[in-house]
Enzyme design. Structure first.
Site, short mmCIF file in Angstrom:
data_model
loop_
_atom_site.label_atom_id
_atom_site.label_comp_id
_atom_site.label_asym_id
_atom_site.label_seq_id
_atom_site.Cartn_x
_atom_site.Cartn_y
_atom_site.Cartn_z
N LYS A 148 0.85 -1.19 0.00
CA LYS A 148 0.00 0.00 0.00
C LYS A 148 0.89 1.24 0.00
CE LYS A 148 -4.13 -1.87 2.16
NZ LYS A 148 -5.01 -1.73 1.00
N ARG A 160 -10.43 -11.41 0.71
CA ARG A 160 -11.27 -12.42 0.06
C ARG A 160 -10.62 -13.80 0.09
NH1 ARG A 160 -11.26 -9.08 -5.46
NH2 ARG A 160 -11.11 -7.40 -3.93
N1 BES Z 1 -8.35 -3.76 3.40
C1 BES Z 1 -8.43 -3.35 2.06
C2 BES Z 1 -9.71 -2.56 1.75
C3 BES Z 1 -9.85 -1.23 2.39
C4 BES Z 1 -9.46 -0.11 1.72
C5 BES Z 1 -10.40 -1.10 3.62
C6 BES Z 1 -9.62 1.13 2.27
C7 BES Z 1 -10.57 0.14 4.19
C8 BES Z 1 -10.18 1.25 3.51
C9 BES Z 1 -8.39 -4.55 1.13
O1 BES Z 1 -7.64 -5.61 1.57
C10 BES Z 1 -7.75 -4.06 -0.11
O2 BES Z 1 -6.60 -3.74 -0.05
N2 BES Z 1 -8.50 -4.04 -1.20
C11 BES Z 1 -7.99 -3.59 -2.43
C12 BES Z 1 -8.48 -4.54 -3.48
C13 BES Z 1 -7.86 -4.34 -4.80
C14 BES Z 1 -6.39 -4.73 -4.76
C15 BES Z 1 -8.60 -5.17 -5.79
C16 BES Z 1 -8.52 -2.19 -2.68
O3 BES Z 1 -9.68 -1.92 -2.34
O4 BES Z 1 -7.77 -1.35 -3.13
MG MG Z 2 -5.58 -5.44 1.07
#
Ligand code: BES
Ligand code: MG
Ligand code: ZN
Length: 495
Positions: free
Chosen positions: A269, A345
């Site tokens: 991230k 997921r």
């Molecule tokens: N934990 C995150 C989702 C999330 C994002 C929660 C912002 C709270 C605030 C999840 O694991 C994630 O990183 N999702 C990605 C998915 C993508 C790589 C398809 C996302 O939402 O960017």
């Molecule tokens: Mg994630």
């Protein structure tokens, strides 16, 4: 926090702090209702001076009016016949936050026609307690000042036998969820989470099973374990069971995403992705454990309820999953991990397979699953998907009863193409567009489709940066109340 109703004549009221709600009609007459504490004429003068008109959400704070009354907060309800309980909850919440460290006890007086049922009184009590919540576990702020611990409702004679026990149980569940979410990732680790679950089990008589890495390997949980691989901390798969005394009419499984930290993995991230907030990526499991705590006390009859969390961290080390790895989930399906940040997921895939093997009537999973749901619905509304219309209606009903905004999203089958892989049965990540929908479609691959299922994406609602309504800034505990209400409604329907 203690709740009570004042049982004597108001002339005998001896309090020092009062919150008084009034409508925008005939203010002078309404001020007569508190003549037991202050001369309405003097008060009217003040009210006029401050140009207070009783409009919705307007508040007037008056301090040290006489020797006894320290604070009087008058707030406006507008046209009181049109006001909704959620508005009153929010106005009260804001007032409570201004007095929470100034008064030990306060009383609340509202127009009788507005609080005409036990249910409404309990909802108000619940929101007062939840809005007063503070969490000083991780700082040295000693609460030397006063702290609000007693709330008294005035003028509710015919409700004098009301019990606030269930309200307390629900608040305890929400507060537990908030504490779990707010705990930093070096404090709330997967093992700590399993200890929290054990405590619930021990205190409230639930059964508990905790699977370590080896046992998860034996069950073939390759998706969950792939995520956990990059962390030095052992994953903990948590399974709590709340049994019913009487014959079971319905079996329910609640599953929560339990990433105690989500760095993204090798798809790290970066930029504005708020990596430092990813302690709250266990928000789903916090709500599920919060619900376990509430329901363990409420003990709904005729239902067997399972609570499941596949807890782990998404980190990076030499054995972390590579972007491009192919792994196999416990239902035998293979997954190409084209993005290590779509880890929730993967953990849910094995948790849902496990849930499905328990042969329940219904499954609900809660997860901070996608940033896309935040783009779609913002921070006040969670999105849900379901394969069953009755489930959709029941969830909408429950969430609106408790005031947690929830909006149904489509299981758009045509988007399944986005998850096609050249090498494996599927990829874990589809295109950016409709990202929270493909996430839901992915989850649908991991349980028996005859089971009623709903997935709630709480990525936007589990945290608030600012005080908002009944939520002080920080973790909201979103979901606990909806889950508990949904179960309570089921219990009623099964009677
Ligand atoms: N934990 C995150 C989702 C999330 C994002 C929660 C912002 C709270 C605030 C999840 O694991 C994630 O990183 N999702 C990605 C998915 C993508 C790589 C398809 C996302 O939402 O960017
Ligand atoms: Mg994630
Ligand atoms: Zn995540």
């Amino acid at each position: 926090m203690q709740f009570s109703t004042f049982k004597n004549n108001l002339d005998n009221w001896q309090g020092t702090s009062l919150i008084f709600g009034i409508s925008d009609k005939d203010i002078e007459n309404q001020l007569e209702n508190i003549r037991f504490i202050i001369d309405p004429k003097i008060l009217l003068k003040k009210v006029n001076q401050k140009k207070f008109k009783g409009k919705k959400g307007e508040t007037l704070n008056l301090e040290f009016l006489d020797q006894r009354l320290e604070t009087l907060t008058i707030f406006g309800l507008g046209e009181s016949t049109a006001i909704e309980i959620n508005d009153i909850k929010n106005y009260l919440a804001n007032i409570i936050r201004t007095i929470v460290d100034k008064e030990e006890k306060t009383s609340i007086l509202l127009p009788r026609e507005l609080i005409n049922s036990e249910e409404k009184i309990k909802l108000l009590a619940e929101s007062v307690r939840l809005s007063a919540f503070k969490d000083n576990r991780f700082n040295n702020k000693r609460d030397k000042k006063k702290i609000l611990k007693e709330i008294e409702f005035l003028n509710l004679k015919e409700f004098e036998n009301i019990s606030f026990k269930e309200t307390e149980y629900i608040c305890e569940g929400v507060e537990l969820a908030r504490r779990l979410v707010a705990a930093p990732p070096n404090s709330l680790t997967p093992i700590e989470m399993s200890l929290e679950a054990s405590k619930i089990a021990k205190d409230l008589g639930l059964e508990i099973k905790i699977l370590g890495k080896k046992e998860c390997e034996d069950l073939g949980m390759g998706a969950y374990l792939a995520v956990a691989k990059g962390s030095d901390l052992e994953p903990k798969f948590i399974h709590l069971t709340l049994k019913s005394k009487n014959p079971v009419k319905e079996k329910i499984v609640l599953v929560g995403k339990g990433l105690t930290f989500d760095s993204g993995g090798y798809n790290l991230k970066v930029g504005a992705s708020q990596i430092e907030m990813m302690k709250y990526d266990m928000g789903g499991s916090a709500s599920v454990l919060g619900a376990a705590k509430s329901l363990g006390n409420i003990k709904p009859d005729g239902l067997e309820i399972h609570f499941i969390v596949a807890a782990c961290e998404n980190m990076i080390n030499g054995s972390a999953v590579h972007p491009g790895d192919v792994i196999k989930a416990s239902n035998g399906k293979t997954i190409e991990i084209n993005n290590t940040d779509a880890e929730g997921r993967l953990t849910l895939a094995d948790a849902l397979t496990y849930a499905s093997n328990l042969k329940p009537d219904s499954i609900i999973d809660l997860a901070t699953l996608t940033g896309a749901i935040v783009v779609a619905l913002g921070n006040d509304v969670a999105g849900f998907w379901t394969n069953d219309n009755s489930m959709a209606n029941d969830l909408k009903t429950a969430s609106s009863q408790v005031g947690e905004a929830l909006w149904q999203m489509p299981l758009q089958k045509s988007y399944k193409d986005g998850l096609k892989s050249h090498i494996a049965d599927m990829k874990n990540t589809g295109p950016r567009a409709g990202g929270s929908i493909t996430a839901a479609l992915f989850l649908e691959e991991f349980f028996d489709s005859s089971i009623k299922w709903a997935h709630i994406d709480i990525a936007g609602t589990c945290w608030t940066d600012k005080n908002k309504g009944i939520n002080p800034s920080g973790a909201t505990g979103y979901g606990v109340k909806t889950l508990v209400q949904w179960i309570k409604n089921k219990q009623e329907a099964n009677k």
